[in-house]
Design a protein around this motif. Structure first.
Motif, short mmCIF file in Angstrom:
data_model
loop_
_atom_site.label_atom_id
_atom_site.label_comp_id
_atom_site.label_asym_id
_atom_site.label_seq_id
_atom_site.Cartn_x
_atom_site.Cartn_y
_atom_site.Cartn_z
N LEU A 69 0.83 -1.20 0.00
CA LEU A 69 0.00 0.00 0.00
C LEU A 69 0.87 1.26 0.00
O LEU A 69 0.63 2.18 -0.79
CB LEU A 69 -0.92 0.00 1.22
CG LEU A 69 -1.69 1.30 1.47
CD1 LEU A 69 -2.73 1.52 0.37
CD2 LEU A 69 -2.37 1.28 2.84
N CYS A 70 1.87 1.29 0.88
CA CYS A 70 2.73 2.47 0.96
C CYS A 70 3.46 2.71 -0.36
O CYS A 70 3.67 3.87 -0.76
CB CYS A 70 3.74 2.31 2.10
SG CYS A 70 3.00 2.38 3.75
N SER A 71 3.84 1.63 -1.05
CA SER A 71 4.57 1.79 -2.31
C SER A 71 3.68 2.29 -3.44
O SER A 71 4.17 2.84 -4.43
CB SER A 71 5.21 0.45 -2.71
OG SER A 71 4.22 -0.51 -3.03
N THR A 72 2.37 2.11 -3.31
CA THR A 72 1.45 2.53 -4.37
C THR A 72 0.91 3.93 -4.16
O THR A 72 0.33 4.51 -5.08
CB THR A 72 0.26 1.56 -4.48
OG1 THR A 72 -0.42 1.51 -3.23
CG2 THR A 72 0.74 0.16 -4.84
N SER A 75 1.68 10.00 -2.62
CA SER A 75 2.26 10.92 -1.65
C SER A 75 1.74 10.60 -0.25
O SER A 75 0.54 10.47 -0.05
CB SER A 75 1.94 12.37 -2.00
OG SER A 75 2.40 13.25 -0.99
N LEU A 76 2.66 10.50 0.71
CA LEU A 76 2.25 10.26 2.08
C LEU A 76 1.68 11.52 2.73
O LEU A 76 1.15 11.47 3.84
CB LEU A 76 3.45 9.75 2.90
CG LEU A 76 3.99 8.37 2.50
CD1 LEU A 76 5.18 8.00 3.38
CD2 LEU A 76 2.91 7.30 2.59
N SER A 77 1.79 12.66 2.04
CA SER A 77 1.22 13.91 2.55
C SER A 77 -0.26 14.05 2.19
O SER A 77 -0.89 15.04 2.58
CB SER A 77 2.00 15.10 2.00
OG SER A 77 1.90 15.16 0.59
N ASP A 78 -0.80 13.09 1.47
CA ASP A 78 -2.22 13.10 1.11
C ASP A 78 -3.04 12.74 2.35
O ASP A 78 -3.10 11.57 2.74
CB ASP A 78 -2.48 12.12 -0.03
CG ASP A 78 -3.93 12.08 -0.47
OD1 ASP A 78 -4.73 12.89 0.05
OD2 ASP A 78 -4.26 11.23 -1.31
N SER A 79 -3.70 13.72 2.95
CA SER A 79 -4.39 13.50 4.22
C SER A 79 -5.54 12.49 4.09
O SER A 79 -5.93 11.88 5.09
CB SER A 79 -4.92 14.82 4.78
OG SER A 79 -5.87 15.40 3.91
N LEU A 85 -3.63 4.48 6.57
CA LEU A 85 -2.27 4.14 7.01
C LEU A 85 -2.27 3.76 8.49
O LEU A 85 -1.61 2.79 8.88
CB LEU A 85 -1.32 5.31 6.76
CG LEU A 85 -1.01 5.63 5.30
CD1 LEU A 85 -0.18 6.90 5.19
CD2 LEU A 85 -0.29 4.47 4.63
N VAL A 86 -3.00 4.50 9.30
CA VAL A 86 -3.08 4.17 10.73
C VAL A 86 -3.74 2.80 10.91
O VAL A 86 -3.25 1.96 11.68
CB VAL A 86 -3.87 5.25 11.50
CG1 VAL A 86 -4.13 4.81 12.94
CG2 VAL A 86 -3.11 6.58 11.48
N TYR A 87 -4.83 2.58 10.21
CA TYR A 87 -5.53 1.30 10.29
C TYR A 87 -4.62 0.14 9.88
O TYR A 87 -4.54 -0.89 10.57
CB TYR A 87 -6.78 1.34 9.42
CG TYR A 87 -7.42 -0.01 9.18
CD1 TYR A 87 -8.19 -0.62 10.15
CD2 TYR A 87 -7.22 -0.68 7.97
CE1 TYR A 87 -8.77 -1.86 9.94
CE2 TYR A 87 -7.80 -1.92 7.74
CZ TYR A 87 -8.57 -2.51 8.73
OH TYR A 87 -9.13 -3.74 8.51
#
Length: 331
Positions: A69-72, A75-79, A85-87
């Motif tokens: 998921l993180c690789s796809t 941007s991690l800045s997308d709120s 991500l927390v889940y």
């Protein structure tokens, strides 16, 4: 040649009562095992071996899904993705913590309780992760931006504190009032579950009323496994019907682990589907998650739950060694 001697295992009446499990007669580990013995015991057949592996292996599956998921993500800045991500992080944490709790709970009577305090804390945080994902991606259209929607995560933080506090407290009643202890522990997890799934229950009612059927099949599978998990956790079946027959394979806690993992898998698939399909509409409604309502809430809940675990662990850690439960393997 290097040889490793596996730890000895015992029958139920050879270990202190605090370690006893309903319907489990044999396969108990030494109640004062070393950390190394606990690790080695996961590679021999005890009544905890399958409990360890039925949550350790799924941890790597969920971690793999988290990494993918993180690789796809662009941007991690997308709120909008923060609740997801927390889940996803927390569905990796809770089975790993459970596996560790089952592994190291045989070090002493005190560690037996403290290990499960951390297990309960991880499950409480998982309930918070569920609330974040449900509140962000699954809220019924008519509930978006309502009072409940705006306060869903803060209430879930309070539920996580309630869950950890009540479940930890229940362990102190286990020997004197086992039925009350089980009832309190069950309630500690059922209350957050019911609250988290209120939006889902409403969507299911809409479906039966002729509403949209989007992604409800995975949600229904999740609910089915959740009900099975609760039944297995409270009933201690099948081992109560045939004590000693299911000591190593097929007892209720193993089946409980399998059902919780299966339920989490279907829940994850439903969350991912809702998160993707409803993005445009939710964004247009201004229902964008905030940093405080996601990572901030996680930090607050983690801090509070660790504090609760510390409060309940303190009297056990202060207990003098000569007050520990006696152990006589010859009895």
């Amino acid at each position: 040649m290097l040889s490793i001697k596996l730890p000895q295992i015992f029958d139920v009446h050879q270990v202190p009562k605090v370690f006893w499990e309903d319907g489990i007669i044999s396969g108990y580990r030494h109640p004062h095992s070393s950390a190394l013995d606990c690790v080695l015991s996961s590679f021999q057949m005890t009544n905890e071996t399958m409990n360890i592996w039925t949550h350790f292996l799924p941890t790597w599956y969920f971690l793999w899904r988290f990494v993918i998921l993180c690789s796809t993500l662009t941007s991690l800045s997308d709120s909008y993705t923060w609740p997801l991500l927390v889940y996803m992080l927390l569905i990796c944490v809770y089975p790993f913590t459970s596996s560790c709790a089952h592994t190291f709970s045989a070090m002493s009577a005190e560690s037996y309780h403290i290990c499960y305090f951390f297990d309960y804390g991880a499950l409480s945080l998982y309930s918070l992760g569920c609330a974040m994902s449900y509140g962000s991606y699954m809220m019924p259209d008519s509930w978006v931006n309502s009072w409940l929607h705006q306060h869903f995560v803060p209430i879930a933080v309070g539920n996580s504190v309630f869950c950890t506090s009540l479940s930890c407290y229940s362990r102190f009643l286990e020997l004197q009032c086992p039925q009350r202890s089980k009832a309190l522990r069950t309630a500690a997890f059922v209350v957050p579950f019911i609250f988290d799934t209120v939006p889902l229950f409403y969507r299911i009612l809409l479906f039966f009323g002729g509403g949209s059927t989007d992604h409800l099949s995975n949600h229904c599978y999740h609910l089915l496994f959740a009900v099975l998990s609760c039944f297995l956790f409270t009933s201690h079946l099948p081992e109560r019907l045939a004590p000693g027959r299911f000591d190593y394979f097929g007892h209720s806690h193993q089946l409980f682990h399998i059902c919780t993992v299966a339920g989490t898998h279907f829940q994850m698939e439903a969350v991912l589907a809702d998160m993707t399909s409803r993005r445009a509409w939710l964004t247009a409604q201004g229902a964008t998650p905030s940093f405080l309502g996601t990572f901030g809430a996680l930090v607050v809940s983690l801090t509070l739950n660790l504090g609760i675990i510390g409060i309940f662990s303190a009297p056990l850690l202060r207990k003098p060694r000569n007050h520990c439960f006696s152990f006589n393997p010859s009895t």
